[in-house]
Design an enzyme around this catalytic site. Sequence first.
Site, PDB file in Angstrom:
ATOM      1  N   GLY A   1      20.294  -9.497   0.037  1.00  0.00           N
ATOM      2  CA  GLY A   1      19.289  -9.518   1.107  1.00  0.00           C
ATOM      3  C   GLY A   1      19.765 -10.279   2.333  1.00  0.00           C
ATOM      4  N   ASP A  54      17.697  -6.896 -12.549  1.00  0.00           N
ATOM      5  CA  ASP A  54      16.345  -6.624 -12.069  1.00  0.00           C
ATOM      6  C   ASP A  54      15.486  -7.798 -12.558  1.00  0.00           C
ATOM      7  OD1 ASP A  54      13.746  -5.875 -11.741  1.00  0.00           O
ATOM      8  OD2 ASP A  54      13.945  -3.904 -12.678  1.00  0.00           O
ATOM      9  N   TYR A  64       2.038  -9.605   0.800  1.00  0.00           N
ATOM     10  CA  TYR A  64       3.211 -10.490   0.761  1.00  0.00           C
ATOM     11  C   TYR A  64       2.776 -11.948   0.957  1.00  0.00           C
ATOM     12  CZ  TYR A  64       7.386 -12.731   2.835  1.00  0.00           C
ATOM     13  OH  TYR A  64       8.412 -13.585   3.154  1.00  0.00           O
TER      14      TYR A  64
HETATM   15  C1  AKB Z   1       8.430 -11.033   7.328  1.00  0.00           C
HETATM   16  O1  AKB Z   1       8.383 -10.719   8.528  1.00  0.00           O
HETATM   17  O2  AKB Z   1       7.735 -10.498   6.453  1.00  0.00           O
HETATM   18  C2  AKB Z   1       9.337 -12.168   6.923  1.00  0.00           C
HETATM   19  C3  AKB Z   1       8.619 -13.474   6.889  1.00  0.00           C
HETATM   20  C4  AKB Z   1       8.163 -14.104   8.150  1.00  0.00           C
HETATM   21  O3  AKB Z   1       8.398 -14.001   5.843  1.00  0.00           O
HETATM   22  N1  AKB Z   1      10.457 -12.241   7.807  1.00  0.00           N
END
Ligand code: AKB
Length: 316
Positions: free
Chosen positions: A12, A50, A140
């Site tokens: 990544g 994984d 997220y």
């Molecule tokens: C995103 O944009 O999702 C990431 C972050 C700010 O965690 N780069």
Amino acid sequence: MKAKVLVIGANGQLGTVLVKELQHHHGLDNVVATDIKKAHNFKETFEVLDATNRIGLTEVVTKYGITQIYHLAAILSAKGEENPLGTWDLNMRMLFNVLEVARIHELDKVFFPSSIAVFGEDAPWVNTPNNAFLNPATVYGMSKAAGEQWAQYYFIRYGLDVRSLRYPGVIGYQSLPGGGTTDYAVDIFHKAVLEEEFVCFLNEDTTLPMIFMDDAIRATMELMEAPKENIKIRTAYNLAGSSFSPEDIVAEIRNYYPEFKVKYEPDFRQDIAARWPKSINDVEASLDWGWKPEYDLERIVRTMVQKLKEQYIPHE
Ligand code: AKB
């Protein structure tokens, strides 16, 4: 005893650079890079792994006698919205596997990256403090906010030394981000150096906290090498570099490419960015383990332009 370090998500944006720094610090033989695919020509030990597979993770940890895990794999803010439940499941499952394997095998340390995405509309927008209210609007961000609590839980309940940083958007020339809302701030440099037009998915005045890759890597190393008793925050530390908007970057890039053309076509990522802080207060990081960023916008742009020119036009 020498540390044996496992990196999950080595291909990544951060992993690509962090693996090299960890090798430099701990020795080439003491770092095991892993990802779901072998994408790079790694010089170091690499295993396809994984991290949703706890048995696979356990096998790698025991095979190499791992003592520390850097768990960098996650689906980011923009990509995560395509499949909310799948994103939650994947991000949380990987984290639980890492925490459980680290607990059972009594590892020394775990690094779990958090993000400014943990903040939402109810946190102060400017100079957002470490203990601001967390109401993330993306899956997220929700997985990072919950992850921070689990990190603290494993520290309090089991004494597992989990450490975490809330990264801003990371800007670097060494690797490309994927699936984030701050990705534009890397892509824009590639377009500028290739002298192509850039179509920006955020509005021109959307200010966000950002950090240069070298600062982000140094912060990670400094946090992880700090004495345990200095780490007073067991959820995650706010981390600041410098804050700016697309139009600020464009103005700075035009010092090198006066003809650089940009079009603004905001999409759903604008709504994500609009709920994130504009700037971050990281006083705790500076007090507890001496954090100080070195790159402002001018230096970031100068370095990005120079390094990408070397990559794209090596003989100029
Ligand atoms: C995103 O944009 O999702 C990431 C972050 C700010 O965690 N780069």
